[in-house]
Design an enzyme around this catalytic site. Structure first.
Site, short mmCIF file in Angstrom:
data_model
loop_
_atom_site.label_atom_id
_atom_site.label_comp_id
_atom_site.label_asym_id
_atom_site.label_seq_id
_atom_site.Cartn_x
_atom_site.Cartn_y
_atom_site.Cartn_z
N LYS A 119 9.91 95.01 5.50
CA LYS A 119 9.36 93.65 5.43
C LYS A 119 9.96 92.80 6.23
CE LYS A 119 6.35 94.09 1.58
NZ LYS A 119 5.88 93.86 0.23
N LYS A 208 3.18 103.37 4.34
CA LYS A 208 2.43 103.32 3.30
C LYS A 208 1.26 102.39 3.58
CE LYS A 208 4.40 99.23 1.00
NZ LYS A 208 4.89 98.87 -0.21
N LYS A 211 -0.62 95.76 2.69
CA LYS A 211 -1.23 94.52 2.82
C LYS A 211 -0.66 93.76 4.29
CE LYS A 211 -1.75 93.04 -1.70
NZ LYS A 211 -0.87 92.50 -2.89
P1 AMP Z 1 2.58 94.58 -4.10
O1 AMP Z 1 1.59 94.67 -3.18
O2 AMP Z 1 3.93 94.93 -3.33
O3 AMP Z 1 2.57 93.58 -5.04
O4 AMP Z 1 2.31 95.97 -5.01
C1 AMP Z 1 1.47 95.87 -6.28
C2 AMP Z 1 1.49 97.35 -6.87
O5 AMP Z 1 0.84 98.15 -6.11
C3 AMP Z 1 2.88 98.12 -7.05
O6 AMP Z 1 2.58 98.93 -8.44
C4 AMP Z 1 2.94 98.96 -5.90
O7 AMP Z 1 3.80 99.93 -6.15
C5 AMP Z 1 1.34 99.42 -5.51
N1 AMP Z 1 1.38 99.78 -4.26
C6 AMP Z 1 1.36 99.10 -3.30
N2 AMP Z 1 1.07 99.65 -2.07
C7 AMP Z 1 0.89 100.80 -2.29
C8 AMP Z 1 0.80 102.02 -1.86
N3 AMP Z 1 0.57 102.06 -0.58
N4 AMP Z 1 0.53 102.97 -2.48
C9 AMP Z 1 0.68 103.23 -4.01
N5 AMP Z 1 0.77 102.06 -4.51
C10 AMP Z 1 1.13 100.72 -3.96
#
Ligand code: AMP
Length: 344
Positions: A119, A208, A211
Site C-alpha cells: 500500500k 489481489k 479498493k
Molecule cells: P479491507 O478491505 O482491507 O478492510 O479487507 C476487509 C476484508 O476483506 C478482510 O477480511 C480481507 O481479508 C478481505 N479482502 C479484501 N480484499 C480481498 C481479496 N482480494 N480477496 C479476498 N479477501 C479480500
C-alpha cells in the site's frame, strides 16, 4: 461460560468489492447461519482504519452506514441476540489499547508486513497510521478475546502478528491478559475453507482485487451494474495454455475464476475443479462465472435496497453500548498490568 467470539471487520472506504464479500463477509454469514446460538458474532466497521490511506472524509460517515447495510444484504441476521454490529470509533478502548500495544510491538516486525509494503509502494506521503495498521487490528481482536477471526488471505500476516503481540504481553506479565486468536490453519478449518480466499484482479490476476487498484475493470464492486460486472468477467485476463487447471502459480486468471465460481455457487472447490479441469474452453468458464456474478449481484442489490435502516441504527447503538461495557474490564486489566492503574 460466555460464548466464544467470532469477529471480523471490513474497512469503510467506498463500497465493498467481490473480494471483500467472498473473503470477509460471506464466511461470517455462513458461520452465523451454521453455528447460530453457539458463538457470539462481532461484525464491526473499522472506521478508524478507513483513512490509513486517503479517503473523501465528507463521505466516510455515510459509507460506514452503507457498509453495515451491506452486511445485512449479504445475509447477516442482525436481530440474532448473539450478534453485535458496531463502529470501532464508538468504542474508545480500541484506540487506547492500540497505544499500549504499540509500546510492545517492534518496528522490525511491523516493517515486514507485506500489506504495508504494497500500500505504501509508490505513494508520496505514507501515513504513520498505515504502518501502524496491524497494531490497531491486534487491539480490535485482543480486546474481545476473540478466538475466531475469519479473514481473507491478505490478512494472514496481521493475524499472526496479533498472536505474537498478545503472547508477548501474556508472557511479560505472567498472566493470561488475552485469549489469543487461533492459528491461521485452524481459522481456515473453522470457516470451513479448503483454501485461503484471495480474489484476484480480473485485469492483473497476479494482484489481489482491491479498493486501491485504479483499474475499475479488474474489480467488481458490489454496487456495479450486474450486466456490466458480467462483461468484466467476460474480458478477464487468462493465459495462453488453453487447458483449465486450478493452479494459482501457473494459471492465476483461470484459478481466480474457478474460485469465484465455487464460492458464489456454494460448491466445494474440489467439485468445481472436477467439473472444469482438463476442459479447454475458457469462454465457457467465463460465461458460467459471469452468470454467477450477475445472479449474485442482482439478488444482493435487491436486498440492499430493502434494508431497514432505522432498525439497523437501533441495533448498532445498542451493540455499541454493550461493547463499551464488554471492553472496559479487558482494557483495565491491561492498564493495571502495565502500571497505569493501581494493582488492586
Ligand atoms: P479491507 O478491505 O482491507 O478492510 O479487507 C476487509 C476484508 O476483506 C478482510 O477480511 C480481507 O481479508 C478481505 N479482502 C479484501 N480484499 C480481498 C481479496 N482480494 N480477496 C479476498 N479477501 C479480500
Amino acid at each position: 461460560m460466555s460464548k466464544e467470539i467470532i469477529l471480523t471487520g471490513l474497512r469503510a472506504n467506498g463500497t465493498f468489492h467481490l473480494g471483500n464479500y467472498l473473503g470477509g463477509i460471506q464466511p461470517m454469514v455462513n458461520l452465523q447461519r451454521d453455528k447460530a446460538g453457539e458463538y457470539q458474532i462481532n461484525m464491526f466497521v473499522p472506521d478508524l482504519h478507513s483513512f490509513t490511506t486517503p479517503v473523501e472524509h465528507q463521505h466516510l460517515f455515510r459509507s460506514t452506514i452503507t457498509n453495515l447495510k451491506m452486511y445485512v444484504a449479504a445475509g447477516l441476521d442482525v436481530h440474532d441476540p448473539d450478534t453485535f454490529v458496531y463502529r470501532q470509533s464508538y468504542i474508545p478502548a480500541h484506540s487506547e489499547m492500540a497505544w499500549i500495544l504499540d509500546c510492545f510491538a517492534y518496528f522490525g516486525e511491523i516493517s515486514r508486513m507485506t500489506q504495508f509494503k504494497e500500500k505504501s509502494d509508490g505513494q508520496a506521503n505514507v501515513s504513520v497510521a498505515l504502518f501502524n495498521y496491524p497494531v490497531l487490528m491486534a487491539a480490535d481482536i485482543l480486546l474481545y478475546n476473540a478466538k475466531w477471526v475469519p479473514l481473507g488471505d491478505d490478512q494472514k500476516q496481521h493475524l499472526e502478528i496479533t498472536r505474537d503481540i498478545g503472547e508477548r504481553l501474556n508472557n511479560k506479565f505472567g498472566t493470561e491478559l488475552f485469549v489469543l486468536p487461533e492459528t491461521w490453519d485452524k481459522q481456515l478449518q473453522f470457516a470451513q475453507r479448503e483454501v485461503s480466499v484471495r480474489i484476484r484482479s480480473l485485469v492483473d490476476p497476479t494482484k489481489k482485487m482491491s479498493k486501491s487498484i485504479s483499474d475499475p475493470r479488474g474489480t467488481i464492486e458490489l454496487t456495479d451494474d450486474p450486466v456490466e460486472a458480467a462483461k468484466k468477467v467476460m474480458s478477464a485476463t487468462t493465459d495462453s495454455l488453453g487447458k483449465i487447471a486450478f493452479n494459482f502459480a501457473e494459471q492465476p486468471g483461470i484459478s481466480n475464476l474457478l474460485q469465484i465460481l465455487a464460492l458464489l455457487t456454494h460448491q466445494s472447490q474440489a467439485a468445481v475443479n472436477t467439473e472444469w479441469e482438463g476442459k479447454n474452453s475458457y469462454g465457457d468458464l467465463k460465461k458460467a462465472v459471469a452468470e454467477a456474478v450477475q445472479v449474485f449481484l442482482t439478488d444482493f442489490q435487491t436486498k440492499l435496497a430493502a434494508v431497514d435502516e432505522i432498525a439497523l441504527m437501533a441495533k448498532l447503538e445498542e451493540s455499541e453500548e454493550r461493547m463499551r461495557e464488554a471492553t472496559a474490564p479487558v482494557l483495565y486489566r491491561v492498564q493495571q498490568a502495565v502500571g497505569l492503574r493501581p494493582q488492586e
